[in-house]
Write a protein that holds these residues in place. Structure first.
Motif, PDB file in Angstrom:
ATOM      1  N   ARG A  56       0.836  -1.210   0.000  1.00  0.00           N
ATOM      2  CA  ARG A  56       0.000   0.000   0.000  1.00  0.00           C
ATOM      3  C   ARG A  56       0.868   1.256   0.000  1.00  0.00           C
ATOM      4  NH1 ARG A  56      -5.485   0.776   2.291  1.00  0.00           N
ATOM      5  NH2 ARG A  56      -5.726   2.774   3.356  1.00  0.00           N
ATOM      6  N   ASN A  60      -1.518   6.621   1.891  1.00  0.00           N
ATOM      7  CA  ASN A  60      -2.927   6.221   1.955  1.00  0.00           C
ATOM      8  C   ASN A  60      -3.254   5.842   3.413  1.00  0.00           C
ATOM      9  OD1 ASN A  60      -5.507   5.457   1.352  1.00  0.00           O
ATOM     10  ND2 ASN A  60      -4.945   3.848  -0.102  1.00  0.00           N
ATOM     11  N   PRO A  61      -3.963   6.723   4.133  1.00  0.00           N
ATOM     12  CA  PRO A  61      -4.134   6.572   5.585  1.00  0.00           C
ATOM     13  C   PRO A  61      -4.957   5.359   5.990  1.00  0.00           C
ATOM     14  CG  PRO A  61      -5.520   8.352   4.741  1.00  0.00           C
ATOM     15  CD  PRO A  61      -4.659   7.914   3.602  1.00  0.00           C
ATOM     16  N   LEU A  62      -4.747   4.905   7.219  1.00  0.00           N
ATOM     17  CA  LEU A  62      -5.475   3.749   7.759  1.00  0.00           C
ATOM     18  C   LEU A  62      -6.587   4.222   8.688  1.00  0.00           C
ATOM     19  CD1 LEU A  62      -2.438   1.465   8.702  1.00  0.00           C
ATOM     20  CD2 LEU A  62      -3.649   1.650   6.516  1.00  0.00           C
ATOM     21  N   ILE A  63      -7.674   3.497   8.705  1.00  0.00           N
ATOM     22  CA  ILE A  63      -8.768   3.781   9.639  1.00  0.00           C
ATOM     23  C   ILE A  63      -8.441   3.122  10.981  1.00  0.00           C
ATOM     24  CG2 ILE A  63     -11.202   3.245  10.105  1.00  0.00           C
ATOM     25  CD1 ILE A  63     -11.590   3.513   6.982  1.00  0.00           C
ATOM     26  N   THR A 115      -5.062  14.292  10.462  1.00  0.00           N
ATOM     27  CA  THR A 115      -6.382  13.774  10.820  1.00  0.00           C
ATOM     28  C   THR A 115      -6.323  12.252  10.917  1.00  0.00           C
ATOM     29  OG1 THR A 115      -6.915  13.737   8.477  1.00  0.00           O
ATOM     30  CG2 THR A 115      -7.671  15.654   9.733  1.00  0.00           C
ATOM     31  N   ALA A 139      -6.752  -0.758  10.666  1.00  0.00           N
ATOM     32  CA  ALA A 139      -7.066  -1.864   9.758  1.00  0.00           C
ATOM     33  C   ALA A 139      -7.563  -1.361   8.416  1.00  0.00           C
ATOM     34  CB  ALA A 139      -8.107  -2.796  10.385  1.00  0.00           C
ATOM     35  N   PRO A 140      -6.742  -1.494   7.380  1.00  0.00           N
ATOM     36  CA  PRO A 140      -7.240  -1.307   6.022  1.00  0.00           C
ATOM     37  C   PRO A 140      -7.874  -2.619   5.580  1.00  0.00           C
ATOM     38  CG  PRO A 140      -4.928  -1.864   5.930  1.00  0.00           C
ATOM     39  CD  PRO A 140      -5.312  -1.864   7.394  1.00  0.00           C
ATOM     40  N   ARG A 194     -16.029   8.711   0.868  1.00  0.00           N
ATOM     41  CA  ARG A 194     -16.165   7.373   0.270  1.00  0.00           C
ATOM     42  C   ARG A 194     -17.549   6.864   0.646  1.00  0.00           C
ATOM     43  NH1 ARG A 194     -12.314   2.521   2.164  1.00  0.00           N
ATOM     44  NH2 ARG A 194     -13.610   2.659   4.040  1.00  0.00           N
ATOM     45  N   SER A 228      -9.735  12.396   0.187  1.00  0.00           N
ATOM     46  CA  SER A 228      -9.524  11.040   0.683  1.00  0.00           C
ATOM     47  C   SER A 228      -8.452  10.403  -0.190  1.00  0.00           C
ATOM     48  CB  SER A 228     -10.836  10.271   0.567  1.00  0.00           C
ATOM     49  OG  SER A 228     -10.617   8.912   0.779  1.00  0.00           O
ATOM     50  N   MET A 231      -8.778   7.670  -2.866  1.00  0.00           N
ATOM     51  CA  MET A 231      -9.540   7.907  -4.092  1.00  0.00           C
ATOM     52  C   MET A 231      -8.671   8.083  -5.330  1.00  0.00           C
ATOM     53  SD  MET A 231     -12.726   7.810  -3.783  1.00  0.00           S
ATOM     54  CE  MET A 231     -14.012   7.863  -2.558  1.00  0.00           C
TER      55      MET A 231
HETATM   56  P1  AMP Z   1      -9.207   1.030   3.378  1.00  0.00           P
HETATM   57  O1  AMP Z   1      -8.283   1.003   4.532  1.00  0.00           O
HETATM   58  O2  AMP Z   1      -8.727   0.192   2.273  1.00  0.00           O
HETATM   59  O3  AMP Z   1     -10.624   0.788   3.753  1.00  0.00           O
HETATM   60  O4  AMP Z   1      -9.113   2.538   2.935  1.00  0.00           O
HETATM   61  C1  AMP Z   1      -9.341   3.535   3.906  1.00  0.00           C
HETATM   62  C2  AMP Z   1      -9.650   4.809   3.210  1.00  0.00           C
HETATM   63  O5  AMP Z   1     -10.180   5.741   4.159  1.00  0.00           O
HETATM   64  C3  AMP Z   1      -8.408   5.469   2.668  1.00  0.00           C
HETATM   65  O6  AMP Z   1      -8.150   5.066   1.373  1.00  0.00           O
HETATM   66  C4  AMP Z   1      -8.758   6.932   2.713  1.00  0.00           C
HETATM   67  O7  AMP Z   1      -9.320   7.297   1.487  1.00  0.00           O
HETATM   68  C5  AMP Z   1      -9.801   7.031   3.817  1.00  0.00           C
HETATM   69  N1  AMP Z   1      -9.189   7.694   4.973  1.00  0.00           N
HETATM   70  C6  AMP Z   1      -8.636   7.113   6.060  1.00  0.00           C
HETATM   71  N2  AMP Z   1      -8.150   8.046   6.900  1.00  0.00           N
HETATM   72  C7  AMP Z   1      -8.380   9.238   6.319  1.00  0.00           C
HETATM   73  C8  AMP Z   1      -8.079  10.591   6.685  1.00  0.00           C
HETATM   74  N3  AMP Z   1      -7.443  10.890   7.812  1.00  0.00           N
HETATM   75  N4  AMP Z   1      -8.464  11.570   5.838  1.00  0.00           N
HETATM   76  C9  AMP Z   1      -9.114  11.279   4.686  1.00  0.00           C
HETATM   77  N5  AMP Z   1      -9.409  10.021   4.285  1.00  0.00           N
HETATM   78  C10 AMP Z   1      -9.054   9.013   5.085  1.00  0.00           C
END
Ligand code: AMP
Ligand code: MG
Length: 338
Positions: A56, A60-63, A115, A139-140, A194, A228, A231
């Motif tokens: 990755r 590309n940030p993680l949730i 953020t 976790a992505p 998203r 995001s 994207m």
């Molecule tokens: P995934 O982990 O594959 O579900 O992808 C998580 C997506 O959440 C990322 O590709 C970002 O587009 C979006 N996301 C996570 N953290 C942020 C953040 N701090 N700001 C904007 N978008 C975020």
């Protein structure tokens, strides 16, 4: 290469999974959206290994997944009142709220942003692993970067076997597409970055203005920055070449007739199947079913050896917007409107 354990969802297996995460390991975990690739969000080295296992991009940030929304106060700088109202209505569930992070979330986790995306998952297995580990879990989706997201433990095994410590099998993911990601613009405005199974219509029940970011359905220009970051990347794509066709069934069928070939498949609605004269799979009768099935079908089409897939485009209403958003990216924005 390491041996990847396949764990069931018994209490002792979840304790094992939680221990692996506490020790800096990576575990594939079922959630109600898709399977996640979980690690301790506060452990920089563990988080780096998520990016390495998936291939990755680092920006590309993680949730970050927490047990309850009150815990967000530990990892964020400020929480607007609107966020609490949204959390009351939608958490636990498939909603990610972007908030200003504090120093407990390292920049590797946030992809260099100030953020952090916070989600409170509803799936009992993910919830139990968060509790037992005591960690915020980054976790992505647990797929190889760019490939369709995993909605079953076997998909995670296909992509991650030998690269992660374990996968917990919790059955098929209920929703089948990733969470709705929103940013809060002010006390009565959110922006959907998203789309997911918390729909724009549902968000409007809590928040006056709901903006749908233009990157959801349109390819970003070279010089545009993505709100995001995810994207901007090619995403959700099987090996087969996906073409999204936005058309009624008769025109869709005509198009397939004119462009048919040896390893060409169609992905159509359940109601389209009777009498459809070409090779096909179906992906559901309504938007929820289509979300539930879409990634699974894209993986199946690869297994069938499909080289080209014509997909009948879903509606853009409700959960359909989430399905459309995934498919348009799987298609590299190749959409045919007839
Ligand atoms: P995934 O982990 O594959 O579900 O992808 C998580 C997506 O959440 C990322 O590709 C970002 O587009 C979006 N996301 C996570 N953290 C942020 C953040 N701090 N700001 C904007 N978008 C975020
Ligand atoms: Mg993903």
């Amino acid at each position: 290469m390491m041996e990847t354990l396949l764990l069931n969802d018994s209490e002792s297996s979840l304790a094992k999974a939680a221990q692996l995460i506490k020790n800096g390991g990576l575990v594939g975990i079922p959630t109600e959206t898709v399977y996640g690739l979980g690690a301790d969000a506060s452990n920089e080295e563990a988080v780096r290994s998520i990016f390495a296992a998936k291939g990755r991009p680092a920006d590309n940030p993680l949730i970050v997944h927490l047990a309850c929304f009150a815990d967000a106060e530990k990892y964020t700088a400020v929480i607007p009142k609107l966020a609490y109202r949204l959390a009351e209505r939608f958490c636990p569930g498939p909603l990610t709220i972007i908030l200003p992070k504090n120093e407990r979330i390292p920049y590797v986790t946030s992809g260099g942003l100030d953020t952090v995306g916070i989600r409170i998952p509803a799936h009992p297995v993910m919830r139990r692993i968060i509790e037992l580990s005591g960690c915020p879990i980054a976790a992505p989706s647990a797929n190889t970067s760019g490939y369709p997201s995993p909605t079953a433990a076997e998909h995670v095994m296909t992509d991650m076997n030998g690269r992660i410590a374990a996968v917990v099998d919790g059955g098929q993911s209920e929703f089948g597409v990733e969470s709705t990601v929103i940013a809060i613009e002010n006390e009565n405005t959110v922006r959907i970055l998203r789309p997911g199974c918390v729909t724009a219509e549902q968000l409007r029940e809590v928040c006056e203005n709901v903006i749908i970011d233009k990157a959801i359905l349109n390819e970003l220009g070279k010089n545009e920055t993505a709100a995001s970051p995810g994207m901007k990347y090619k995403h959700y794509s099987p090996n087969a070449d996906v073409v999204l066709i936005d058309a009624e069934l008769d025109r869709f069928t005509e198009y397939v007739r004119e462009n048919n070939g040896d390893k060409v498949y169609s992905l159509i609605f359940d109601g389209d199947a009777e009498g459809f004269p070409f090779r096909y799979l179906t992906y559901g009768a309504d938007d929820y079913e289509q979300a539930h099935n879409v990634f699974q079908r894209l993986r199946e089409l690869d297994e069938l050896g499909a080289e080209k897939v014509f997909v009948r485009a879903p509606s853009k209403d409700g959960v359909g917007l989430a399905v459309y958003n995934r498919l348009i990216r799987a298609a590299g924005f190749e959409v045919i409107r007839i």
